[in-house]
Design a protein around this motif. Structure first.
Motif, short mmCIF file in Angstrom:
data_model
loop_
_atom_site.label_atom_id
_atom_site.label_comp_id
_atom_site.label_asym_id
_atom_site.label_seq_id
_atom_site.Cartn_x
_atom_site.Cartn_y
_atom_site.Cartn_z
N ARG A 62 0.77 -1.13 0.16
CA ARG A 62 -0.03 -0.07 -0.06
C ARG A 62 0.75 1.19 0.13
NH1 ARG A 62 -4.83 -1.00 3.89
NH2 ARG A 62 -4.10 1.07 4.66
N GLN A 95 0.90 6.63 2.55
CA GLN A 95 -0.07 7.75 2.91
C GLN A 95 -1.39 6.87 3.46
OE1 GLN A 95 -0.50 10.22 -0.37
NE2 GLN A 95 0.47 11.83 0.89
N ASP A 96 -1.31 5.70 3.18
CA ASP A 96 -2.65 4.77 3.22
C ASP A 96 -2.33 3.74 4.24
OD1 ASP A 96 -3.98 5.90 1.25
OD2 ASP A 96 -3.27 4.40 -0.30
N HIS A 119 -5.09 7.57 10.68
CA HIS A 119 -3.95 6.70 10.32
C HIS A 119 -3.25 5.89 11.54
CE1 HIS A 119 -4.02 7.34 5.98
NE2 HIS A 119 -4.36 8.32 6.54
#
Length: 177
Positions: A37, A40-41, A71
């Motif tokens: 991923r 940022q994810d 996050h």
């Protein structure tokens, strides 16, 4: 979760709880590693009191992580490990909550907790490393803990656990920065 010293198993029980698992499986190292991923994810689980330090340290800027608290998952241990291993939070559909990393690279956790979760994570095929990328000798840590007979801050284990090896490398590199 059931850990027999070598393998991690998972039993999912029916409601109301009648102690009869409707599914029971062994976690084996599997294709976590290919599930890449964008930084940022990524969702990182750590203790809430560690988040502020990570935000101020420049860690997020180096990894490309958002400073959005969404996050970060403010918990460590069994719930987080189970969520990572099954790729779902208990009672939620798969993918509803995906945690990519469980870590305490700042102070570490006492061996009375860390040895349980880190052994189970290894048994489930996850990457378990120290903050400089070293493999953590869990047997040695357990021996030192029991030999000493008590726990103090010098026994704490700093770690990074992730099913995604490239994410582990990214986090370690940026902690060193």
């Amino acid at each position: 979760m059931i850990f027999d010293g070598h393998r991690m198993h998972y039993g999912d029980f029916q409601e109301p709880l009648n102690n009869i698992p409707w599914s029971y499986s062994e976690f084996l190292p599997y294709s976590y590693h290919s599930r890449l991923r964008h930084p940022q994810d990524l969702v990182i689980a750590t203790l809430e009191r560690r988040m502020e330090y990570l935000q101020k340290s420049g860690f997020q800027a180096e990894t490309g992580l958002s400073v959005d608290p969404a996050h970060f998952y403010p918990s460590l241990g069994g719930e987080t490990l189970l969520t990572m291993a099954t790729r779902k939070k208990a009672g939620y559909p798969p993918g509803e909550l995906q945690i990519d990393v469980m870590m305490d690279p700042i102070k570490g956790q006492g061996p009375h907790e860390a040895l349980i979760w880190l052994n189970m994570a290894k048994a489930a095929g996850m990457s378990v490393r120290g903050t400089t990328g070293e493999e953590i000798d869990l047997n040695q840590k357990a021996f030192q803990f029991f030999e000493k007979g008590k726990e103090d801050d010098s026994d704490r284990i700093k770690y990074i656990v992730t099913p995604i090896i490239s994410v582990n490398q990214l986090i370690i590199a940026n902690l060193q920065v």
